[in-house]
Design a protein around this motif. Structure first.
Motif, PDB file in Angstrom:
ATOM      1  N   ILE A  72       0.840  -1.206   0.000  1.00 40.98           N
ATOM      2  CA  ILE A  72       0.000   0.000   0.000  1.00 40.98           C
ATOM      3  C   ILE A  72       0.869   1.247   0.000  1.00 40.98           C
ATOM      4  O   ILE A  72       0.692   2.162  -0.809  1.00 40.98           O
ATOM      5  CB  ILE A  72      -0.926   0.008   1.228  1.00 40.98           C
ATOM      6  N   TYR A  73       1.824   1.283   0.927  1.00 40.52           N
ATOM      7  CA  TYR A  73       2.678   2.466   1.108  1.00 40.52           C
ATOM      8  C   TYR A  73       3.541   2.738  -0.124  1.00 40.52           C
ATOM      9  O   TYR A  73       3.776   3.899  -0.480  1.00 40.52           O
ATOM     10  CB  TYR A  73       3.565   2.247   2.339  1.00 40.52           C
ATOM     11  N   SER A  74       3.974   1.673  -0.788  1.00 40.83           N
ATOM     12  CA  SER A  74       4.888   1.821  -1.921  1.00 40.83           C
ATOM     13  C   SER A  74       4.194   2.247  -3.204  1.00 40.83           C
ATOM     14  O   SER A  74       4.853   2.691  -4.141  1.00 40.83           O
ATOM     15  CB  SER A  74       5.630   0.501  -2.172  1.00 40.83           C
ATOM     16  N   ASN A  75       2.872   2.118  -3.256  1.00 43.37           N
ATOM     17  CA  ASN A  75       2.152   2.392  -4.496  1.00 43.37           C
ATOM     18  C   ASN A  75       1.267   3.633  -4.447  1.00 43.37           C
ATOM     19  O   ASN A  75       0.355   3.776  -5.257  1.00 43.37           O
ATOM     20  CB  ASN A  75       1.291   1.177  -4.869  1.00 43.37           C
ATOM     21  N   VAL A 161      -1.749  -4.822  -2.461  1.00 39.37           N
ATOM     22  CA  VAL A 161      -2.327  -3.712  -3.221  1.00 39.37           C
ATOM     23  C   VAL A 161      -1.343  -3.297  -4.304  1.00 39.37           C
ATOM     24  O   VAL A 161      -0.195  -2.949  -4.017  1.00 39.37           O
ATOM     25  CB  VAL A 161      -2.658  -2.531  -2.298  1.00 39.37           C
ATOM     26  N   GLN A 162      -1.803  -3.345  -5.549  1.00 38.72           N
ATOM     27  CA  GLN A 162      -0.959  -2.977  -6.694  1.00 38.72           C
ATOM     28  C   GLN A 162      -1.342  -1.618  -7.273  1.00 38.72           C
ATOM     29  O   GLN A 162      -0.593  -1.051  -8.066  1.00 38.72           O
ATOM     30  CB  GLN A 162      -1.063  -4.048  -7.796  1.00 38.72           C
ATOM     31  N   GLY A 163      -2.490  -1.097  -6.888  1.00 41.76           N
ATOM     32  CA  GLY A 163      -2.932   0.213  -7.369  1.00 41.76           C
ATOM     33  C   GLY A 163      -2.717   1.276  -6.311  1.00 41.76           C
ATOM     34  O   GLY A 163      -2.186   1.013  -5.225  1.00 41.76           O
ATOM     35  N   ASP A 164      -3.145   2.488  -6.624  1.00 42.25           N
ATOM     36  CA  ASP A 164      -3.056   3.606  -5.689  1.00 42.25           C
ATOM     37  C   ASP A 164      -4.258   3.541  -4.756  1.00 42.25           C
ATOM     38  O   ASP A 164      -5.406   3.651  -5.192  1.00 42.25           O
ATOM     39  CB  ASP A 164      -3.053   4.930  -6.462  1.00 42.25           C
ATOM     40  N   ILE A 165      -4.022   3.367  -3.473  1.00 43.65           N
ATOM     41  CA  ILE A 165      -5.103   3.196  -2.497  1.00 43.65           C
ATOM     42  C   ILE A 165      -6.050   4.395  -2.486  1.00 43.65           C
ATOM     43  O   ILE A 165      -7.210   4.271  -2.050  1.00 43.65           O
ATOM     44  CB  ILE A 165      -4.514   2.950  -1.084  1.00 43.65           C
ATOM     45  N   GLN A 166      -5.590   5.526  -2.989  1.00 39.32           N
ATOM     46  CA  GLN A 166      -6.461   6.703  -3.083  1.00 39.32           C
ATOM     47  C   GLN A 166      -7.696   6.388  -3.931  1.00 39.32           C
ATOM     48  O   GLN A 166      -8.805   6.851  -3.635  1.00 39.32           O
ATOM     49  CB  GLN A 166      -5.689   7.874  -3.708  1.00 39.32           C
ATOM     50  N   GLU A 167      -7.518   5.584  -4.993  1.00 38.29           N
ATOM     51  CA  GLU A 167      -8.639   5.224  -5.857  1.00 38.29           C
ATOM     52  C   GLU A 167      -9.700   4.449  -5.081  1.00 38.29           C
ATOM     53  O   GLU A 167     -10.908   4.683  -5.241  1.00 38.29           O
ATOM     54  CB  GLU A 167      -8.152   4.377  -7.041  1.00 38.29           C
ATOM     55  N   LEU A 168      -9.270   3.523  -4.258  1.00 34.33           N
ATOM     56  CA  LEU A 168     -10.215   2.756  -3.460  1.00 34.33           C
ATOM     57  C   LEU A 168     -10.924   3.660  -2.459  1.00 34.33           C
ATOM     58  O   LEU A 168     -12.138   3.565  -2.263  1.00 34.33           O
ATOM     59  CB  LEU A 168      -9.497   1.616  -2.733  1.00 34.33           C
ATOM     60  N   TYR A 169     -10.170   4.546  -1.851  1.00 36.65           N
ATOM     61  CA  TYR A 169     -10.739   5.474  -0.877  1.00 36.65           C
ATOM     62  C   TYR A 169     -11.785   6.383  -1.513  1.00 36.65           C
ATOM     63  O   TYR A 169     -12.758   6.774  -0.865  1.00 36.65           O
ATOM     64  CB  TYR A 169      -9.619   6.309  -0.255  1.00 36.65           C
ATOM     65  N   ASP A 170     -11.600   6.699  -2.777  1.00 40.23           N
ATOM     66  CA  ASP A 170     -12.526   7.589  -3.482  1.00 40.23           C
ATOM     67  C   ASP A 170     -13.795   6.878  -3.951  1.00 40.23           C
ATOM     68  O   ASP A 170     -14.629   7.479  -4.632  1.00 40.23           O
ATOM     69  CB  ASP A 170     -11.825   8.229  -4.689  1.00 40.23           C
ATOM     70  N   THR A 171     -13.945   5.611  -3.609  1.00 43.65           N
ATOM     71  CA  THR A 171     -15.174   4.887  -3.938  1.00 43.65           C
ATOM     72  C   THR A 171     -16.386   5.658  -3.413  1.00 43.65           C
ATOM     73  O   THR A 171     -16.406   6.082  -2.255  1.00 43.65           O
ATOM     74  CB  THR A 171     -15.163   3.469  -3.308  1.00 43.65           C
TER      75      THR A 171
END
Length: 349
Positions: A72-75, A161-171
């Motif tokens: 998560i932190y790295s992406n 997590v391979q994507g930017d967690i911001q995208e998930l948070y913006d759900t």
């Protein structure tokens, strides 16, 4: 006589002022925790931009938690606050692993989960005892653990997590919805569940429809289930709808009537959520929850498909840090070695 009266009045005034001062100081001391809570309820600007991620750290699976956090932190460039939840006997080890590894730069808080809240609510089940571990029920109690955030991400520990967690948070959560999940019928075409023998993706696989209490819910047994292993939650709605109390009610009903068990869908923590959130949850993009990677050691997917995935979940018995398992190389690339040398990988692949 008049002079004496004036002196008495001055002394009385000084006495009153002194008493007021003492009471004010005591009030300030007594309001310490409350004052801190007031500061939390009006968060500074940087807290408003903070993304809270809740993840559990069980004693025998700390390596999974650290790999998930690392991925998560790295992406992402987002400001992440990790809430790492554990039982009392693991808290010091969690801190040591983070502070003595490459994870030392993350923002984190260690939260102790008190398993006594589950007393009288979990039915003993010998078929899959690992599913009865207290931390499996942390997701039921999010508002009691996380106080200052409106929106929270909850993740199981066996994810990468391979994507930017911001995208998930913006759900986007629909009005009146306390949470968003991935529906089990929305898996991408490349993830053919027909290869996963015994996998359940409807309510029939989780609830005992022979019981009148389940029939009376009016939920079709062919309704698509969802996975609570990845969740975006609205804490205000959660508290207003008393979701925790509703979940506990169904846990207690199960104690009395045996409405579900791990011998069905394998999810004693999933079943109450399926009932409480039926028809009242938003959806997460399917690519943000590619799951069942731990269901069978023989079900492999194309590299292209896995690269497109935003989040990989090894739910099931075959974890990527053990043998046998599939696509373990994707998980191992995020593994953070245990400074204490206790958690070790099985390399017999």
């Amino acid at each position: 006589m008049a002079l004496l009266r004036k002196i008495n009045q001055v002394l009385l005034l000084l006495l009153i002022l002194t008493l007021c001062g003492i009471l004010y100081k005591k009030g300030r001391k007594g309001a310490g925790p409350g004052h801190q809570a007031d500061e939390v309820s009006e968060p500074p600007e940087d807290l408003e931009d903070e993304i809270p991620v809740v993840i559990c750290a069980a004693a025998g699976r700390l390596g999974a938690t650290m790999a998930a956090i690392n991925s998560i932190y790295s992406n992402t460039d987002a400001n992440i606050m990790f809430y790492v939840v554990g039982l009392r006997n693991t808290l010091s080890r969690i801190r040591k692993w983070i502070e003595h590894s490459k994870l030392r730069e993350i923002n984190f808080k260690i939260v102790e989960f008190n398993p006594t809240v589950l007393e009288g609510k979990i039915r003993p089940d010998s078929s899959r005892p690992e599913l009865l571990q207290p931390l499996n029920f942390v997701r039921f109690y999010l508002p009691l653990l996380i106080h200052q955030h409106e929106k929270v991400i909850y993740l199981d520990d066996d994810v990468i997590v391979q994507g930017d967690i911001q995208e998930l948070y913006d759900t986007t959560l629909a009005l009146g919805h306390a949470a968003a999940f991935s529906d089990d019928c929305d898996l991408p075409a490349a993830q053919d569940v027909s290869r996963l023998v015994g996998l359940q993706n409807t309510y029939m696989g989780y609830l005992d429809y022979r019981k009148k209490t389940i029939k009376d819910l009016g939920i079709s047994p062919s309704t698509c289930s969802f996975s609570p292993g990845v969740m975006v939650a609205n804490m205000t709605e959660w508290k207003q709808q008393r979701i925790t109390r509703q979940l506990e009610k169904w846990m207690q009903r199960n104690m009395e009537e045996n409405l579900y068990s791990s011998s069905l869908g394998g999810g004693v923590a999933t079943s109450p959520m399926l009932i409480v959130f039926h028809g009242r949850h938003s959806t997460i993009s399917p690519l943000w929850h590619i799951r069942h990677l731990g269901w069978s050691p023989d079900a492999r997917y194309s590299e292209h498909f896995l690269q497109e995935a935003k989040l990989l979940h090894w739910d099931g018995r075959h974890k990527p840090w053990r043998f046998p398992s599939v696509h373990a190389d994707l998980w191992e690339s995020w593994f953070v070695p245990d400074p204490a040398g206790i958690f070790r990988l099985s390399h017999n692949r």
